[in-house]
Design an enzyme around this catalytic site. Structure first.
Site, PDB file in Angstrom:
ATOM      1  N   ASP A 253      -1.216 -12.398   6.096  1.00  0.00           N
ATOM      2  CA  ASP A 253      -2.571 -11.967   5.788  1.00  0.00           C
ATOM      3  C   ASP A 253      -3.517 -12.472   6.868  1.00  0.00           C
ATOM      4  O   ASP A 253      -3.447 -13.640   7.269  1.00  0.00           O
ATOM      5  CB  ASP A 253      -2.970 -12.520   4.417  1.00  0.00           C
ATOM      6  CG  ASP A 253      -4.432 -12.297   4.113  1.00  0.00           C
ATOM      7  OD1 ASP A 253      -4.806 -11.152   3.873  1.00  0.00           O
ATOM      8  OD2 ASP A 253      -5.193 -13.283   4.147  1.00  0.00           O
ATOM      9  N   GLY A 254      -4.402 -11.604   7.357  1.00  0.00           N
ATOM     10  CA  GLY A 254      -5.284 -11.977   8.461  1.00  0.00           C
ATOM     11  C   GLY A 254      -6.178 -13.152   8.142  1.00  0.00           C
ATOM     12  O   GLY A 254      -6.392 -14.035   8.985  1.00  0.00           O
TER      13      GLY A 254
ATOM     14  N   ASP B  78      -8.482  -4.722  13.843  1.00  0.00           N
ATOM     15  CA  ASP B  78      -8.159  -3.303  13.672  1.00  0.00           C
ATOM     16  C   ASP B  78      -7.854  -3.083  12.197  1.00  0.00           C
ATOM     17  O   ASP B  78      -6.723  -2.817  11.802  1.00  0.00           O
ATOM     18  CB  ASP B  78      -6.967  -2.935  14.560  1.00  0.00           C
ATOM     19  CG  ASP B  78      -6.597  -1.465  14.467  1.00  0.00           C
ATOM     20  OD1 ASP B  78      -7.389  -0.690  13.904  1.00  0.00           O
ATOM     21  OD2 ASP B  78      -5.508  -1.100  14.949  1.00  0.00           O
ATOM     22  N   CYS B  79      -8.884  -3.239  11.384  1.00  0.00           N
ATOM     23  CA  CYS B  79      -8.710  -3.267   9.936  1.00  0.00           C
ATOM     24  C   CYS B  79      -8.857  -1.875   9.329  1.00  0.00           C
ATOM     25  O   CYS B  79      -9.408  -0.967   9.937  1.00  0.00           O
ATOM     26  CB  CYS B  79      -9.727  -4.218   9.306  1.00  0.00           C
ATOM     27  SG  CYS B  79     -11.424  -3.936   9.875  1.00  0.00           S
ATOM     28  N   THR B  80      -8.363  -1.737   8.105  1.00  0.00           N
ATOM     29  CA  THR B  80      -8.610  -0.527   7.337  1.00  0.00           C
ATOM     30  C   THR B  80     -10.015  -0.616   6.742  1.00  0.00           C
ATOM     31  O   THR B  80     -10.745  -1.585   6.977  1.00  0.00           O
ATOM     32  CB  THR B  80      -7.577  -0.388   6.206  1.00  0.00           C
ATOM     33  OG1 THR B  80      -7.688  -1.525   5.332  1.00  0.00           O
ATOM     34  CG2 THR B  80      -6.158  -0.336   6.767  1.00  0.00           C
ATOM     35  N   ASP B  81     -10.399   0.378   5.962  1.00  0.00           N
ATOM     36  CA  ASP B  81     -11.680   0.288   5.263  1.00  0.00           C
ATOM     37  C   ASP B  81     -11.605  -0.831   4.223  1.00  0.00           C
ATOM     38  O   ASP B  81     -10.509  -1.242   3.821  1.00  0.00           O
ATOM     39  CB  ASP B  81     -12.000   1.629   4.594  1.00  0.00           C
ATOM     40  CG  ASP B  81     -12.420   2.680   5.614  1.00  0.00           C
ATOM     41  OD1 ASP B  81     -13.572   2.608   6.065  1.00  0.00           O
ATOM     42  OD2 ASP B  81     -11.594   3.537   5.968  1.00  0.00           O
TER      43      ASP B  81
ATOM     44  N   GLU C 127      -0.094  -8.647  11.169  1.00  0.00           N
ATOM     45  CA  GLU C 127      -0.063  -7.466  10.306  1.00  0.00           C
ATOM     46  C   GLU C 127       0.452  -7.893   8.932  1.00  0.00           C
ATOM     47  O   GLU C 127       1.486  -8.550   8.839  1.00  0.00           O
ATOM     48  CB  GLU C 127       0.833  -6.394  10.927  1.00  0.00           C
ATOM     49  CG  GLU C 127       1.178  -5.231  10.027  1.00  0.00           C
ATOM     50  CD  GLU C 127      -0.043  -4.447   9.570  1.00  0.00           C
ATOM     51  OE1 GLU C 127      -0.210  -4.323   8.336  1.00  0.00           O
ATOM     52  OE2 GLU C 127      -0.819  -3.973  10.414  1.00  0.00           O
TER      53      GLU C 127
ATOM     54  N   HIS D 232      -8.774   3.504  19.987  1.00  0.00           N
ATOM     55  CA  HIS D 232      -8.052   2.368  20.569  1.00  0.00           C
ATOM     56  C   HIS D 232      -8.627   1.946  21.919  1.00  0.00           C
ATOM     57  O   HIS D 232      -8.695   0.752  22.219  1.00  0.00           O
ATOM     58  CB  HIS D 232      -6.565   2.699  20.677  1.00  0.00           C
ATOM     59  CG  HIS D 232      -5.890   2.789  19.345  1.00  0.00           C
ATOM     60  ND1 HIS D 232      -5.246   3.922  18.905  1.00  0.00           N
ATOM     61  CD2 HIS D 232      -5.779   1.885  18.336  1.00  0.00           C
ATOM     62  CE1 HIS D 232      -4.763   3.714  17.691  1.00  0.00           C
ATOM     63  NE2 HIS D 232      -5.073   2.493  17.325  1.00  0.00           N
TER      64      HIS D 232
ATOM     65  N   GLN E 167       0.825  -1.208   0.000  1.00  0.00           N
ATOM     66  CA  GLN E 167       0.000   0.000   0.000  1.00  0.00           C
ATOM     67  C   GLN E 167       0.861   1.260   0.000  1.00  0.00           C
ATOM     68  O   GLN E 167       2.062   1.206   0.242  1.00  0.00           O
ATOM     69  CB  GLN E 167      -0.933  -0.005   1.208  1.00  0.00           C
ATOM     70  CG  GLN E 167      -0.247  -0.308   2.521  1.00  0.00           C
ATOM     71  CD  GLN E 167      -1.161  -0.969   3.535  1.00  0.00           C
ATOM     72  OE1 GLN E 167      -2.371  -0.886   3.448  1.00  0.00           O
ATOM     73  NE2 GLN E 167      -0.578  -1.612   4.526  1.00  0.00           N
TER      74      GLN E 167
END
Length: 287
Positions: free
Chosen positions: A140-141, A158-161, A108, A64, A33
């Site tokens: 990868d999760g 705790d993911c991104t969009d 992560e 958090h 990314q």
């Protein structure tokens, strides 16, 4: 006086927010990314991935604290915690404040995020990467929860969009894997976007989680950086009583933890499960 550079967020096509950039600390495309960390007068250091703000120094504590202390204090005896994502270290910092937790695994996908954030956002992790209970896995999760043989009491996504690498963390495969990795009485929580603007994400998560958990709901907090109203957090377990812990029990657990928060309180905890009617209606209509 020279004009400051302006950075525009690209999460939504027709509207958005911008930040004046006082100084760019880091900007590079990692293996997964595009990552930038810059300083802003109002919000301190800001980190964005693929054009979307992930965290700022000024208001990260709200996010958090709520994504950590709500599930851990609801559980009451969590020994093993799994964090999916969370490379900035803020979630790890808050989980590590619970002294009863014996083991913390963080998965992560991007090692670069961890390295950059340790250097440029040190207050997020606040030394927690050196906690002897901590284990970092670069993976990868979805792949991790599919193959992992360990069990956990609390899983925090705790993911991104759901764009780019974060998209897979909103899939049925991921939710099924998380359900498989939870101990009996375990709790799964996840970032689920600002529900006024991203209502489809909440509806989609609710449907998918319902296939694997008996009790699925959301709780909420208002975080200035994530504009558009309240942010929702998905909640899933097989024990509805965990979502209905009484105030007296929560206050006792919070006092015994010795943790001091800037946002979370037991009363905020209980109130956070009260959802606006537009979201309740959307969830009901989707059934």
């Amino acid at each position: 006086m020279s004009q400051k550079e302006i950075w525009y967020e690209t999460l939504h096509a027709n509207f958005g927010q911008y930040f004046s950039v006082d100084r760019v600390l880091y900007h590079e495309k990692t293996d997964h990314q595009d990552l930038i960390i810059f300083e802003n007068d109002a919000l301190g250091r800001v980190m964005a991935l693929d054009g979307v703000v992930q965290t700022t120094e000024r208001d990260e504590f709200i996010y958090h604290e709520m994504l950590t202390h709500v599930p851990l204090l609801s559980h009451g005896n969590a020994k093993r915690v799994l964090i999916i994502g969370g490379g900035d270290g803020g979630m790890l910092r808050e989980v590590s404040r619970h002294h009863g937790v014996e083991h913390i695994t963080m998965v992560e996908i991007d090692a670069g995020v961890v390295e950059f954030c340790r250097q440029y956002l040190p207050n997020h992790s606040a030394g927690s990467y050196d906690d002897p209970r901590f284990n970092l896995v670069i993976d990868d999760g979805v792949n991790f929860v599919r193959q992992c043989s360990d069990k956990f009491d609390v899983i925090i996504s705790d993911c991104t969009d759901p764009i780019g690498p974060g998209e897979s963390l909103f899939t049925s495969d991921f939710y099924q894997g998380c359900a498989r990795c939870l101990n009996e009485g375990g709790i799964f929580v996840a970032q689920n976007g600002v529900c006024f603007l991203q209502q489809d994400e909440a509806v989609g998560s609710h449907k998918k989680l319902g296939h694997y958990f008996k009790d699925v709901s959301f709780y909420q907090a208002a975080i200035p950086t994530y504009y558009g109203g309240i942010m929702t957090f998905a909640w899933a377990s097989n024990n509805p009583a965990l979502r209905q812990i009484d105030a007296t029990t929560l206050r006792q657990r919070f006092a015994q933890s010795g943790i001091t928060c800037r946002y979370y309180t037991p009363d905020v905890h209980i109130g956070s499960f009260a959802l606006p009617q537009y979201l309740l209606s959307a969830l009901q209509n989707a059934q």
